[in-house]
Design an enzyme around this catalytic site. Structure first.
Site, PDB file in Angstrom:
ATOM      1  N   HIS A 370      -4.063 -16.731   2.133  1.00 18.85           N
ATOM      2  CA  HIS A 370      -2.606 -16.638   1.306  1.00 18.85           C
ATOM      3  C   HIS A 370      -2.567 -15.357   0.712  1.00 18.85           C
ATOM      4  O   HIS A 370      -1.734 -15.264   0.135  1.00 18.85           O
ATOM      5  CB  HIS A 370      -2.465 -17.725   0.183  1.00 18.85           C
ATOM      6  CG  HIS A 370      -2.177 -19.265   0.914  1.00 18.85           C
ATOM      7  ND1 HIS A 370      -1.124 -19.793   1.157  1.00 18.85           N
ATOM      8  CD2 HIS A 370      -3.258 -20.027   1.398  1.00 18.85           C
ATOM      9  CE1 HIS A 370      -1.364 -20.941   1.774  1.00 18.85           C
ATOM     10  NE2 HIS A 370      -2.580 -21.258   1.902  1.00 18.85           N
ATOM     11  N   LYS A 564       8.503 -16.473 -11.101  1.00 15.48           N
ATOM     12  CA  LYS A 564       7.493 -16.543 -10.437  1.00 15.48           C
ATOM     13  C   LYS A 564       6.388 -16.371 -11.452  1.00 15.48           C
ATOM     14  O   LYS A 564       6.281 -15.870 -12.523  1.00 15.48           O
ATOM     15  CB  LYS A 564       7.078 -15.865  -9.583  1.00 15.48           C
ATOM     16  CG  LYS A 564       7.590 -14.046  -9.575  1.00 15.48           C
ATOM     17  CD  LYS A 564       7.824 -13.304  -8.407  1.00 15.48           C
ATOM     18  CE  LYS A 564       9.414 -13.528  -7.688  1.00 15.48           C
ATOM     19  NZ  LYS A 564       9.018 -13.935  -6.385  1.00 15.48           N
ATOM     20  N   ARG A 565       4.952 -16.499 -11.057  1.00 18.81           N
ATOM     21  CA  ARG A 565       3.711 -16.230 -11.928  1.00 18.81           C
ATOM     22  C   ARG A 565       3.715 -14.707 -12.279  1.00 18.81           C
ATOM     23  O   ARG A 565       4.378 -14.088 -11.609  1.00 18.81           O
ATOM     24  CB  ARG A 565       2.406 -16.506 -11.218  1.00 18.81           C
ATOM     25  CG  ARG A 565       1.978 -17.776 -10.996  1.00 18.81           C
ATOM     26  CD  ARG A 565       1.852 -18.285 -12.310  1.00 18.81           C
ATOM     27  NE  ARG A 565       0.287 -17.900 -13.002  1.00 18.81           N
ATOM     28  CZ  ARG A 565      -0.272 -18.698 -13.192  1.00 18.81           C
ATOM     29  NH1 ARG A 565      -0.383 -20.110 -12.887  1.00 18.81           N
ATOM     30  NH2 ARG A 565      -1.503 -18.382 -13.663  1.00 18.81           N
ATOM     31  N   LYS A 570       3.512  -8.365  -8.537  1.00 20.55           N
ATOM     32  CA  LYS A 570       4.805  -8.991  -8.510  1.00 20.55           C
ATOM     33  C   LYS A 570       5.910  -8.087  -9.296  1.00 20.55           C
ATOM     34  O   LYS A 570       7.096  -8.339  -8.880  1.00 20.55           O
ATOM     35  CB  LYS A 570       4.991 -10.435  -8.874  1.00 20.55           C
ATOM     36  CG  LYS A 570       4.116 -11.366  -7.800  1.00 20.55           C
ATOM     37  CD  LYS A 570       4.271 -12.728  -8.686  1.00 20.55           C
ATOM     38  CE  LYS A 570       3.299 -13.781  -8.122  1.00 20.55           C
ATOM     39  NZ  LYS A 570       3.551 -14.263  -6.649  1.00 20.55           N
ATOM     40  N   THR A 675       7.721 -17.838  -1.388  1.00 20.11           N
ATOM     41  CA  THR A 675       8.571 -18.933  -0.856  1.00 20.11           C
ATOM     42  C   THR A 675       9.940 -19.339  -1.835  1.00 20.11           C
ATOM     43  O   THR A 675      10.977 -19.982  -1.240  1.00 20.11           O
ATOM     44  CB  THR A 675       7.839 -20.250  -0.962  1.00 20.11           C
ATOM     45  OG1 THR A 675       7.095 -20.477  -2.161  1.00 20.11           O
ATOM     46  CG2 THR A 675       6.846 -20.233   0.284  1.00 20.11           C
ATOM     47  N   LYS A 679      14.155 -20.339  -1.033  1.00 21.55           N
ATOM     48  CA  LYS A 679      14.900 -21.110  -2.028  1.00 21.55           C
ATOM     49  C   LYS A 679      16.179 -20.774  -2.261  1.00 21.55           C
ATOM     50  O   LYS A 679      17.304 -21.473  -2.240  1.00 21.55           O
ATOM     51  CB  LYS A 679      14.064 -21.865  -2.973  1.00 21.55           C
ATOM     52  CG  LYS A 679      12.913 -22.444  -2.527  1.00 21.55           C
ATOM     53  CD  LYS A 679      11.820 -22.757  -3.693  1.00 21.55           C
ATOM     54  CE  LYS A 679      10.483 -23.402  -3.147  1.00 21.55           C
ATOM     55  NZ  LYS A 679       9.196 -23.440  -3.879  1.00 21.55           N
TER      56      LYS A 679
HETATM   57  O1  73E Z   1       2.745 -14.938  -1.510  1.00 15.99           O
HETATM   58  C1  73E Z   1       2.395 -16.292  -2.043  1.00 15.99           C
HETATM   59  C2  73E Z   1       2.582 -17.301  -0.811  1.00 15.99           C
HETATM   60  O2  73E Z   1       3.731 -17.437  -0.691  1.00 15.99           O
HETATM   61  C3  73E Z   1       1.177 -16.015  -2.429  1.00 15.99           C
HETATM   62  O3  73E Z   1       0.653 -14.861  -3.435  1.00 15.99           O
HETATM   63  C4  73E Z   1       0.446 -17.433  -2.767  1.00 15.99           C
HETATM   64  O4  73E Z   1       0.472 -18.371  -1.760  1.00 15.99           O
HETATM   65  C5  73E Z   1       1.980 -18.466  -1.430  1.00 15.99           C
HETATM   66  C6  73E Z   1       2.129 -19.597  -0.291  1.00 15.99           C
HETATM   67  O5  73E Z   1       1.550 -19.347   0.777  1.00 15.99           O
HETATM   68  C7  73E Z   1      -1.041 -17.380  -2.989  1.00 15.99           C
HETATM   69  N1  73E Z   1      -1.594 -18.088  -3.987  1.00 15.99           N
HETATM   70  C8  73E Z   1      -2.843 -17.604  -4.104  1.00 15.99           C
HETATM   71  N2  73E Z   1      -3.015 -16.891  -3.185  1.00 15.99           N
HETATM   72  N3  73E Z   1      -1.854 -16.711  -2.672  1.00 15.99           N
HETATM   73  C9  73E Z   1      -4.110 -18.357  -5.205  1.00 15.99           C
HETATM   74  C10 73E Z   1      -5.251 -17.654  -5.286  1.00 15.99           C
HETATM   75  C11 73E Z   1      -6.263 -18.074  -5.865  1.00 15.99           C
HETATM   76  C12 73E Z   1      -5.828 -19.526  -6.668  1.00 15.99           C
HETATM   77  C13 73E Z   1      -4.492 -19.838  -6.633  1.00 15.99           C
HETATM   78  C14 73E Z   1      -3.672 -19.322  -5.647  1.00 15.99           C
END
Ligand code: 73E
Length: 831
Positions: A370, A564-565, A570, A675, A679
């Site tokens: 991710h 968002k976070r 970001k 995502t 939305k």
């Molecule tokens: O871009 C997003 C993505 O839409 C991405 O940053 C996020 O995953 C979403 C779903 O695919 C994400 N979260 C984490 N890494 N990528 C993450 C990493 C460590 C702990 C918790 C979350």
């Protein structure tokens, strides 16, 4: 079929199931008030009504769930398991009503009882067992799996405390409070399974036997107990399961110590067992190497695999057929220990030879990455693993020896071998979880086209050379249109249904049907209705802000949203600097000039990891800038700024339908997908964004003229960073407008400027996320947004076109892709 003992006729009548006419519903709700809740009907409040309605709806879910699970057991199809440390479910009641098709009837039922369904729904607390996109994606995927009647279960942890509650302190900083989501009374959506328990071992020692086998013994054992959450499909009886594990001490507490009078010691061991599932780690995109986090990961994967193995063994098939019945999706590297754990089970418990075990394992797992941010790539110190999981460390070293084959394939390329190694050299050595997940899986995927390409060309490049390209694929993320269209925007869903002359189910199950709206883009009556719905959603948001924060919002302004976070990549900082720039520009204008300006309200929401200093400073700057800007009589009618505290799934459901424009402005190449961008578009909001993540595919669908792109592209980023590092140009030369903004902040225009120096210095100094490079084109893009919004009819057309082209981004499409190309599972349903 064997009938239960007793009178068959009596059984048959009793087994007929629940009636779902309105009188039966009111009866069931009132029954629950009186019996399950033991409350008097005449002084019932909204919370009581919520609980009774939830229990009544739950009865329906349980029956469907039982039928579905019984069907799976009898039919024994291949199943898929989605292992995720996070499931960001949000509220359940509204979704359950929609998916069961009972919303109108319960609305009527509770109305007859003197309640309003909307108010009842508001009583429910969010289940917030996740940080952000990764956890919400898991929740959308469960909804889509059940809706498409696919045999998929989720496995996760039942944290006692979800993501912390965010408060804003008097000085504007984020404060954190615990989220005791389970303390609302019994959680009606979960079923404790006292009989589904497994013992999980930590520490101890692993003794090698002949060959590759070993015995792992000693150490500490804790118990994992299952809680099942029903996941109803939309417009189907199919109801899947999300199984969450709770940790418990093996024996209530250490009786021996207790009897010996050592009370402290007795509860200590019980506390340490319970600590494992007590709290969700609130960091995303960073790893800290904390022992408790590793314990969580092993506890969860061990319990889940034991459960999967027990279910497989009940089929009575030879162990060699394991991958014909089981597919396991690893949601990022967090569950990677499942790979050595399954090896351990095969080798030590099932007597499978090493090579055969590895074959089975690598045909079972699939791995989704991710993020390519280096700070997010999980590594665990070898000494920690050796102490906590001695047998798994052995197995990881054994897998590591496979890499001798790598050396043979690339003779002499020692660097490549070092990069591909499972073990990173250093003091201490570290286990690289992404490498382990990659070599232990059948396929590896990223979450949007650009991101998957970056996976292939950066973090997994050497593995692509070794395995070939076909192991590395893409599944672009998706969102469930049930929650993110029909539930959060019922007005729009209704309009679409009336316009297309289709029942809602038609487009909620096949989102490509929205393309039918394109025929109506030029229809002035339809445009008017479309705009009226956006307006009423803006008023709903304004009402929420007024009742919760006591602030009055101009609903005739353009609503600009970034939710968002908080994270440097970001670039909420880019947004707030842009807002301040706008404010300064307005202040430079004459009152006459200001009258021509397009009024705008800017919303931010999002949590910062508690230890992320720069992200927290960004929140503080937004809040304090808002205080100044919103109280400036010269500008407050044309520019308002809000930071809405405690962002959540439920808050997103109010914000997203109200947005005219939303911001997805990460440095190119850093946001894997995103995502919420999908939305917003589905709800007719337009995007201003960088050429990053799923923004790119959204623009492909809706046409580039309907997206406001700006900024440098991914291939330029590396060079620009290099220049910033070694040939830095002072910001005053590079980007005077941004320099001015920073100087105003420094000078104390929004409260004590010295507080913000560390944040400002991230831009003045390395500027790793390239704000100075993108600021000018960002301001231009926002200028184009303003101009486009002036021509309201043209804007509405863009909005309709955008929504109409969101078919690709349904999570139904994404899940079908996983089901067919990865898991090899098929739809199946009772009857
Ligand atoms: O871009 C997003 C993505 O839409 C991405 O940053 C996020 O995953 C979403 C779903 O695919 C994400 N979260 C984490 N890494 N990528 C993450 C990493 C460590 C702990 C918790 C979350």
């Amino acid at each position: 079929e064997k009938w239960p003992k007793g009178d068959e006729k009596v059984w048959r009548t009793a087994l007929r199931g629940l009636d779902t006419d309105v009188p039966s519903i009111t009866k069931s709700v009132v029954n629950h008030v009186q019996t399950s809740l033991a409350r008097q009907a005449y002084n019932l409040d909204n919370l009581g009504a919520y609980q009774a309605a939830a229990l009544s709806v739950r009865d329906n879910l349980i029956l469907n769930w039982n039928d579905t699970q019984m069907h799976y057991t009898r039919k024994a199809p291949k199943r898929a398991y989605y292992l995720s440390l996070e499931f960001l479910m949000g509220r359940t009641l509204d979704n359950a009503l929609l998916n069961l098709g009972l919303k109108d009837k319960y609305q009527e039922g509770v109305h007859q009882l003197g309640f309003n369904l909307e108010d009842i729904l508001e009583q429910e607390r969010d289940a917030a067992l996740g940080n952000g996109g990764l956890g919400r994606l898991a929740a959308c995927y469960l909804d889509s799996s059940a809706s498409q009647e696919l045999p998929v279960w989720g496995y996760g942890l039942r944290y006692k405390y979800g993501i912390f509650q965010q408060l804003i302190g008097p000085d504007g900083s984020q404060l954190e409070a615990p989220d005791p989501w389970l303390q609302q009374g019994d959680n009606p959506w979960e079923l404790p399974r006292l009989d589904v328990t497994y013992e999980v071992r930590f520490y101890g020692h692993a003794e090698r036997l002949d060959g590759m086998k070993a015995i792992w013994s000693g150490g500490q054992e804790v118990v994992a107990m299952a809680y099942d959450t029903m996941i109803p499909g939309y417009d189907t009886k199919s109801t899947n399961n999300l199984r969450l594990w709770e940790s418990k001490p093996k024996r209530g507490f250490d009786l021996q110590s207790f009897n010996a009078g050592d009370y402290e010691r007795a509860v200590e061991s019980s506390n340490s067992a319970e600590a494992i599932t007590s709290v969700l780690y609130p960091n995303d995109h960073t790893t800290f190497g904390k022992e408790l986090r590793l314990k969580q990961q092993y506890f969860w994967t061990a319990a889940s695999l034991a459960d999967i193995m027990r279910r497989f063994k009940n089929l009575g098939k030879p162990i060699t057929e394991f991958p014909d019945y089981v597919a396991i999706q690893l949601n990022d590297t967090h569950p990677t220990l499942a790979i050595p754990e399954l090896m351990r089970i095969f080798i030590d418990e099932e007597d499978v030879p090493w090579d055969a075990a590895w074959q089975l394992v690598t045909n079972t797992f699939f791995f989704t990455n991710h993020t390519v941010l280096p700070e997010a790539l999980e590594k665990w110190p070898v000494p920690l693993m050796q102490s906590l999981l001695p047998r798994h460390m052995q197995i990881i070293f054994d897998i590591h020896y496979l890499h001798v084959a790598v050396e043979k394939k690339f003779p002499g390329d020692r660097d490549k071998f070092a990069r591909m190694s499972l073990i990173e050299e250093g003091y201490p050595q570290q286990v690289r979880m992404a490498n382990l997940a990659c070599i232990g899986s059948r396929k590896v995927n990223g979450v949007a086209e650009l991101h998957s390409e970056l996976v292939r060309t950066t973090i997994m490049k050497d593995f692509v050379d070794y395995y070939g390209i076909s192991k590395f694929a893409n599944v672009t993320n998706g969102i469930t249109p049930r929650r993110w269209l029909d539930q959060c925007n019922p007005g729009l869903s209704k309009l679409i249904s009336e316009t297309l002359k289709l029942p809602k189910a038609a487009f909620l199950k096949d989102l490509f049907k929205l393309e039918g709206l394109l025929k109506f883009v030029d229809d002035p009556i339809f445009q008017k209705k479309w705009a009226a719905i956006k307006q009423s959603n803006k008023e709903r948001l304004a009402h929420y802000v007024e009742t919760t924060l006591g602030l009055k919002i101009n609903t005739h302004a353009m609503f600009d949203v970034q939710i968002k976070r908080l994270h440097e990549y970001k670039r909420q900082t880019l947004n707030i600097m842009g807002v301040i720039h706008r404010y300064l520009t307005l202040k430079d204008m004459t009152p006459e000039q200001r009258k021509t300006v397009n009024p705008k309200v800017v919303f931010f929401a999002g949590k910062a990891a508690p230890g992320y200093y720069i992200a927290k400073l960004t929140i503080r700057l937004i809040v304090n800038a808002a205080r100044i800007i919103n109280s400036d009589p010269e500008t407050k009618d044309i520019l308002q700024l809000y930071f809405l505290p405690d962002y959540s799934v439920s808050l997103a459901e109010v914000l997203i339908p109200a947005s005219d424009i939303s911001q997805h402005i990460s440095t190119a190449g850093t946001e894997a997908s995103g995502t919420s961008n999908m939305k917003f578009c589905l709800n007719g909001g337009l995007l201003v964004g960088t050429v990053d993540g799923a923004n790119i595919e959204i623009a492909e669908e809706v046409g580039e003229n309907n997206v406001f792109f700006f900024g440098h592209l991914t291939p330029a980023v590396e060079d620009l960073r290099y220049q910033h590092m070694y040939h830095a140009v002072p910001i005053e030369q590079k980007c005077p407008p941004l320099a001015r903004v920073l100087n105003e902040v420094s000078a104390g225009r929004f409260g004590d400027g010295s507080v913000y120096e560390p944040l400002l210095n991230t831009i003045r100094q390395h500027d790793y996320y390239l704000l100075t490079e993108d600021f000018d084109s960002y301001i231009q893009a926002l200028q184009l947004v303003d101009e486009a919004y002036q021509d309201r009819t043209e804007w509405i057309k863009k909005s309709i076109r955008t929504s109409a082209k969101m078919g690709k981004f349904s999570s139904d499409r994404a899940i079908q892709d996983y089901a067919q190309e990865y898991w090899n599972i098929e739809s199946t349903k009772p009857e």
